[in-house]
Scaffold this active site. Structure first.
Site, short mmCIF file in Angstrom:
data_model
loop_
_atom_site.label_atom_id
_atom_site.label_comp_id
_atom_site.label_asym_id
_atom_site.label_seq_id
_atom_site.Cartn_x
_atom_site.Cartn_y
_atom_site.Cartn_z
N SER A 1 15.33 -6.40 -72.16
CA SER A 1 15.68 -5.79 -70.89
C SER A 1 15.38 -6.76 -69.74
CB SER A 1 14.96 -4.45 -70.74
OG SER A 1 15.46 -3.71 -69.66
N ASP B 1 24.95 0.91 -73.88
CA ASP B 1 24.04 0.39 -72.86
C ASP B 1 24.88 -0.10 -71.69
OD1 ASP B 1 22.16 -0.93 -71.31
OD2 ASP B 1 21.37 -2.15 -72.96
N HIS C 1 20.33 1.58 -74.62
CA HIS C 1 19.30 0.66 -74.15
C HIS C 1 17.93 1.10 -74.67
CE1 HIS C 1 17.99 -2.48 -71.37
NE2 HIS C 1 16.96 -1.71 -71.05
#
Length: 309
Positions: A156, A251, A281
Protein backbone atom coordinates in the site's frame (compact mmCIF):
# COMPACT_ATOMS: atom_id res chain seq x y z
CA UNK A 1 -14.37 -12.69 -12.05
CA UNK A 2 -16.79 -11.60 -9.29
CA UNK A 3 -15.79 -10.70 -5.76
CA UNK A 4 -14.62 -13.69 -3.77
CA UNK A 5 -17.64 -14.80 -1.64
CA UNK A 6 -15.69 -14.46 1.61
CA UNK A 7 -14.51 -11.00 0.60
CA UNK A 8 -18.07 -10.00 -0.23
CA UNK A 9 -19.31 -11.25 3.16
CA UNK A 10 -16.58 -9.30 4.94
CA UNK A 11 -17.37 -6.09 3.05
CA UNK A 12 -21.07 -6.51 3.86
CA UNK A 13 -20.22 -6.80 7.56
CA UNK A 14 -18.15 -3.64 7.41
CA UNK A 15 -20.91 -1.78 5.58
CA UNK A 16 -23.48 -2.89 8.17
CA UNK A 17 -21.53 -0.92 10.74
CA UNK A 18 -22.35 2.26 8.79
CA UNK A 19 -18.82 3.68 8.92
CA UNK A 20 -18.52 7.49 8.73
CA UNK A 21 -16.98 9.29 5.77
CA UNK A 22 -13.21 8.95 6.15
CA UNK A 23 -12.68 12.61 5.23
CA UNK A 24 -14.20 13.68 8.54
CA UNK A 25 -12.19 11.22 10.65
CA UNK A 26 -9.40 12.37 12.91
CA UNK A 27 -5.95 10.91 12.47
CA UNK A 28 -6.33 9.06 15.74
CA UNK A 29 -9.59 7.51 14.50
CA UNK A 30 -7.83 6.49 11.30
CA UNK A 31 -5.07 4.82 13.30
CA UNK A 32 -7.49 3.09 15.66
CA UNK A 33 -9.55 1.86 12.73
CA UNK A 34 -6.54 0.38 10.95
CA UNK A 35 -5.33 -1.32 14.13
CA UNK A 36 -8.78 -2.88 14.58
CA UNK A 37 -8.86 -4.02 10.95
CA UNK A 38 -5.45 -5.68 11.23
CA UNK A 39 -6.77 -7.92 14.01
CA UNK A 40 -8.30 -9.97 11.19
CA UNK A 41 -4.80 -11.07 10.20
CA UNK A 42 -5.34 -14.62 11.44
CA UNK A 43 -3.01 -16.98 13.32
CA UNK A 44 0.51 -15.74 13.94
CA UNK A 45 3.11 -17.27 11.63
CA UNK A 46 5.99 -18.71 13.64
CA UNK A 47 9.52 -17.54 12.89
CA UNK A 48 12.79 -18.55 14.55
CA UNK A 49 13.56 -15.15 16.14
CA UNK A 50 12.24 -11.59 16.35
CA UNK A 51 14.61 -8.83 17.43
CA UNK A 52 14.06 -5.12 18.14
CA UNK A 53 16.81 -2.80 16.97
CA UNK A 54 17.39 0.83 15.99
CA UNK A 55 19.39 2.55 13.30
CA UNK A 56 20.32 6.22 12.79
CA UNK A 57 17.89 8.37 10.84
CA UNK A 58 17.61 12.02 9.85
CA UNK A 59 15.08 12.69 12.61
CA UNK A 60 16.68 10.51 15.27
CA UNK A 61 16.81 6.78 15.89
CA UNK A 62 14.56 4.67 13.66
CA UNK A 63 13.11 1.49 15.16
CA UNK A 64 13.26 -1.67 13.12
CA UNK A 65 12.05 -5.19 13.84
CA UNK A 66 14.15 -8.05 12.47
CA UNK A 67 12.40 -11.34 11.61
CA UNK A 68 14.60 -14.41 11.16
CA UNK A 69 12.56 -17.29 9.71
CA UNK A 70 15.14 -19.97 10.40
CA UNK A 71 18.39 -20.48 12.25
CA UNK A 72 21.14 -19.36 9.87
CA UNK A 73 24.11 -17.07 10.23
CA UNK A 74 23.58 -15.42 6.84
CA UNK A 75 20.35 -15.05 4.83
CA UNK A 76 18.95 -12.99 1.98
CA UNK A 77 17.38 -9.77 3.29
CA UNK A 78 14.18 -7.87 2.63
CA UNK A 79 13.58 -4.33 3.91
CA UNK A 80 9.83 -3.85 4.49
CA UNK A 81 7.72 -0.68 4.76
CA UNK A 82 4.20 -1.14 6.13
CA UNK A 83 1.02 0.39 4.75
CA UNK A 84 -1.36 2.81 6.44
CA UNK A 85 -1.52 5.83 4.15
CA UNK A 86 1.68 7.29 5.68
CA UNK A 87 -0.41 8.49 8.64
CA UNK A 88 -1.24 5.14 10.29
CA UNK A 89 0.27 1.71 10.81
CA UNK A 90 3.05 0.49 13.10
CA UNK A 91 5.45 -2.39 13.46
CA UNK A 92 2.75 -4.08 15.53
CA UNK A 93 -0.22 -3.60 13.18
CA UNK A 94 1.70 -5.17 10.30
CA UNK A 95 3.55 -7.79 12.33
CA UNK A 96 1.53 -10.60 10.74
CA UNK A 97 2.43 -9.50 7.21
CA UNK A 98 6.10 -9.19 8.10
CA UNK A 99 6.08 -12.69 9.62
CA UNK A 100 4.32 -14.17 6.60
CA UNK A 101 6.77 -12.59 4.16
CA UNK A 102 9.83 -13.68 6.17
CA UNK A 103 8.53 -17.23 6.50
CA UNK A 104 7.27 -17.68 2.95
CA UNK A 105 10.30 -16.02 1.35
CA UNK A 106 12.93 -17.57 3.65
CA UNK A 107 14.45 -14.11 4.12
CA UNK A 108 15.63 -12.09 7.09
CA UNK A 109 13.06 -9.31 7.01
CA UNK A 110 13.63 -5.85 8.50
CA UNK A 111 10.41 -3.92 9.14
CA UNK A 112 11.05 -0.17 9.37
CA UNK A 113 9.11 2.09 11.77
CA UNK A 114 9.34 5.26 9.66
CA UNK A 115 7.91 8.57 10.89
CA UNK A 116 4.21 9.24 10.26
CA UNK A 117 2.28 12.38 9.34
CA UNK A 118 0.83 14.73 10.39
CA UNK A 119 3.36 14.89 13.24
CA UNK A 120 6.07 14.36 10.64
CA UNK A 121 4.77 15.39 7.20
CA UNK A 122 6.41 14.78 3.84
CA UNK A 123 9.31 14.25 3.28
CA UNK A 124 10.01 12.68 6.71
CA UNK A 125 8.82 9.16 5.82
CA UNK A 126 10.75 8.96 2.56
CA UNK A 127 13.86 10.39 4.24
CA UNK A 128 13.66 7.64 6.89
CA UNK A 129 13.14 5.02 4.20
CA UNK A 130 16.17 6.12 2.22
CA UNK A 131 18.33 6.36 5.33
CA UNK A 132 17.28 2.87 6.43
CA UNK A 133 18.12 1.31 3.07
CA UNK A 134 21.53 3.01 2.92
CA UNK A 135 22.41 1.98 6.47
CA UNK A 136 21.22 -1.62 6.16
CA UNK A 137 23.04 -2.05 2.85
CA UNK A 138 26.32 -0.76 4.33
CA UNK A 139 25.93 -2.87 7.49
CA UNK A 140 24.23 -5.92 6.00
CA UNK A 141 26.61 -8.37 7.65
CA UNK A 142 25.76 -6.93 11.07
CA UNK A 143 22.16 -8.03 10.45
CA UNK A 144 23.14 -11.46 9.16
CA UNK A 145 22.23 -10.47 5.61
CA UNK A 146 24.07 -11.16 2.37
CA UNK A 147 24.37 -7.66 0.87
CA UNK A 148 24.28 -9.09 -2.66
CA UNK A 149 20.84 -10.55 -1.94
CA UNK A 150 19.10 -7.55 -0.37
CA UNK A 151 15.65 -6.53 -1.57
CA UNK A 152 13.06 -3.88 -0.75
CA UNK A 153 9.35 -4.34 -0.19
CA UNK A 154 6.26 -2.35 0.73
CA UNK A 155 2.52 -2.75 0.78
CA UNK A 156 0.00 0.00 0.00
CA UNK A 157 1.54 3.35 1.02
CA UNK A 158 4.62 1.46 2.22
CA UNK A 159 5.07 0.52 -1.43
CA UNK A 160 5.10 4.24 -2.25
CA UNK A 161 8.18 4.53 -0.05
CA UNK A 162 9.77 1.37 -1.40
CA UNK A 163 9.29 2.50 -5.01
CA UNK A 164 10.56 6.04 -4.51
CA UNK A 165 13.54 4.76 -2.52
CA UNK A 166 14.37 2.21 -5.19
CA UNK A 167 14.26 4.89 -7.88
CA UNK A 168 16.50 7.18 -5.82
CA UNK A 169 19.02 4.38 -5.30
CA UNK A 170 19.10 3.66 -9.04
CA UNK A 171 19.68 7.33 -9.88
CA UNK A 172 22.41 7.65 -7.25
CA UNK A 173 24.21 4.51 -8.36
CA UNK A 174 23.44 2.63 -5.15
CA UNK A 175 22.90 1.03 -2.85
CA UNK A 176 22.38 -1.95 -5.11
CA UNK A 177 19.13 -3.84 -4.55
CA UNK A 178 18.43 -7.34 -5.85
CA UNK A 179 14.61 -7.17 -5.71
CA UNK A 180 11.69 -4.78 -5.50
CA UNK A 181 8.40 -6.25 -4.24
CA UNK A 182 5.28 -4.06 -4.36
CA UNK A 183 1.98 -5.30 -2.91
CA UNK A 184 -1.18 -3.34 -3.75
CA UNK A 185 0.99 -0.23 -4.22
CA UNK A 186 -0.11 3.41 -4.12
CA UNK A 187 1.96 4.97 -6.90
CA UNK A 188 0.12 8.09 -8.06
CA UNK A 189 -1.63 10.47 -5.66
CA UNK A 190 -2.13 13.09 -8.40
CA UNK A 191 -4.60 11.49 -10.82
CA UNK A 192 -7.70 9.33 -11.04
CA UNK A 193 -7.52 6.05 -12.93
CA UNK A 194 -10.42 3.95 -14.25
CA UNK A 195 -10.11 1.59 -11.28
CA UNK A 196 -10.20 4.51 -8.82
CA UNK A 197 -13.39 5.78 -10.45
CA UNK A 198 -15.01 2.36 -10.75
CA UNK A 199 -14.14 1.24 -7.20
CA UNK A 200 -14.25 4.59 -5.42
CA UNK A 201 -16.31 3.30 -2.48
CA UNK A 202 -17.38 0.02 -0.93
CA UNK A 203 -14.14 -1.91 -1.44
CA UNK A 204 -12.35 -1.36 1.89
CA UNK A 205 -10.06 1.47 0.79
CA UNK A 206 -11.94 4.29 -0.90
CA UNK A 207 -11.30 7.71 -2.36
CA UNK A 208 -12.32 9.36 0.90
CA UNK A 209 -9.59 7.47 2.76
CA UNK A 210 -6.99 8.35 0.14
CA UNK A 211 -8.03 12.02 0.32
CA UNK A 212 -7.88 12.00 4.13
CA UNK A 213 -4.40 10.53 4.23
CA UNK A 214 -2.99 12.81 1.55
CA UNK A 215 -4.43 15.88 3.28
CA UNK A 216 -2.51 15.01 6.45
CA UNK A 217 0.64 13.77 4.72
CA UNK A 218 1.45 16.71 2.47
CA UNK A 219 2.27 20.21 3.68
CA UNK A 220 -0.14 22.74 2.23
CA UNK A 221 0.77 23.68 -1.32
CA UNK A 222 2.85 20.58 -2.04
CA UNK A 223 2.27 19.24 -5.54
CA UNK A 224 1.58 15.46 -5.51
CA UNK A 225 3.10 15.08 -8.98
CA UNK A 226 6.50 15.05 -7.24
CA UNK A 227 7.91 11.56 -7.99
CA UNK A 228 8.86 11.16 -4.32
CA UNK A 229 5.10 11.30 -3.65
CA UNK A 230 3.82 9.73 -6.88
CA UNK A 231 6.68 7.51 -8.10
CA UNK A 232 4.66 6.30 -11.10
CA UNK A 233 5.38 9.74 -12.59
CA UNK A 234 9.18 9.45 -12.45
CA UNK A 235 10.66 10.25 -15.87
CA UNK A 236 13.54 7.76 -15.91
CA UNK A 237 12.82 4.17 -14.88
CA UNK A 238 15.93 2.57 -16.30
CA UNK A 239 18.12 0.41 -14.09
CA UNK A 240 15.49 -0.84 -11.65
CA UNK A 241 16.12 -4.17 -9.92
CA UNK A 242 13.97 -7.19 -10.79
CA UNK A 243 10.47 -6.21 -9.68
CA UNK A 244 7.40 -8.16 -8.52
CA UNK A 245 4.09 -6.27 -8.54
CA UNK A 246 0.95 -7.73 -6.95
CA UNK A 247 -2.44 -6.04 -7.20
CA UNK A 248 -6.05 -7.03 -6.47
CA UNK A 249 -8.89 -7.09 -8.97
CA UNK A 250 -11.25 -5.01 -6.81
CA UNK A 251 -8.68 -2.53 -5.50
CA UNK A 252 -9.10 1.08 -6.67
CA UNK A 253 -5.29 1.19 -6.83
CA UNK A 254 -5.13 -1.73 -9.26
CA UNK A 255 -4.43 0.35 -12.36
CA UNK A 256 -1.47 2.12 -10.77
CA UNK A 257 0.31 -1.19 -10.26
CA UNK A 258 -0.51 -2.28 -13.79
CA UNK A 259 0.68 1.05 -15.23
CA UNK A 260 3.96 0.79 -13.33
CA UNK A 261 4.47 -2.72 -14.68
CA UNK A 262 3.96 -1.38 -18.20
CA UNK A 263 6.37 1.52 -17.69
CA UNK A 264 9.05 -0.71 -16.17
CA UNK A 265 8.65 -3.12 -19.08
CA UNK A 266 9.01 -0.27 -21.60
CA UNK A 267 12.22 0.76 -19.82
CA UNK A 268 13.53 -2.80 -20.34
CA UNK A 269 13.49 -3.84 -16.69
CA UNK A 270 12.83 -7.38 -15.48
CA UNK A 271 9.32 -7.27 -13.99
CA UNK A 272 6.36 -9.56 -13.32
CA UNK A 273 2.75 -8.62 -12.61
CA UNK A 274 0.02 -10.53 -10.78
CA UNK A 275 -3.54 -9.31 -10.29
CA UNK A 276 -5.26 -11.49 -7.68
CA UNK A 277 -8.79 -12.29 -8.89
CA UNK A 278 -11.77 -11.48 -6.69
CA UNK A 279 -9.59 -9.74 -4.09
CA UNK A 280 -9.62 -6.28 -2.47
CA UNK A 281 -6.94 -3.97 -1.13
CA UNK A 282 -5.15 -5.43 1.93
CA UNK A 283 -6.61 -8.91 1.35
CA UNK A 284 -3.19 -10.39 2.17
CA UNK A 285 -3.39 -8.91 5.69
CA UNK A 286 -6.86 -10.30 6.46
CA UNK A 287 -6.18 -14.02 6.53
CA UNK A 288 -8.67 -14.72 9.33
CA UNK A 289 -11.57 -13.79 7.01
CA UNK A 290 -9.96 -14.21 3.57
CA UNK A 291 -8.26 -17.64 3.41
CA UNK A 292 -6.87 -16.85 -0.06
CA UNK A 293 -4.28 -14.68 1.71
CA UNK A 294 -2.32 -17.84 2.50
CA UNK A 295 -2.30 -18.82 -1.19
CA UNK A 296 -1.03 -15.38 -2.13
CA UNK A 297 1.81 -15.54 0.40
CA UNK A 298 2.81 -18.95 -0.92
CA UNK A 299 3.09 -17.49 -4.42
CA UNK A 300 4.89 -14.34 -3.26
CA UNK A 301 7.23 -16.39 -1.10
CA UNK A 302 8.16 -18.59 -4.02
CA UNK A 303 8.91 -15.52 -6.11
CA UNK A 304 11.09 -14.04 -3.34
CA UNK A 305 13.05 -17.27 -3.01
CA UNK A 306 13.56 -17.47 -6.77
CA UNK A 307 14.76 -13.85 -6.92
CA UNK A 308 17.04 -13.87 -3.87
CA UNK A 309 18.09 -17.52 -3.90
Amino acid sequence: MPLDPRVKRFLNLLAAGNPPDARSATVEERRTGLAALMKFAGPEVAVERVEERTLPGPGGAVRIRVYSPLHAEMLPGLIYFHGGGLVAGTLDTHDSIARALAHAGAVRLLSVDYRLAPEHPFPAAIEDAMAAVRYISRHAADFGIDAARLGICGDSAGATLATATCQAAARAGGPALALQLLICPILDYSRSTPSKLELSSGYLVDQATLDHDLMHYLPKGTDPVNPLISPLLAEDLRGMPPTLIHTAEFDPLRDEGRNYFERLTQARNEVSYTCHPGMIHLFYGLGAVIPYARTAFEQIGGEIRAALG
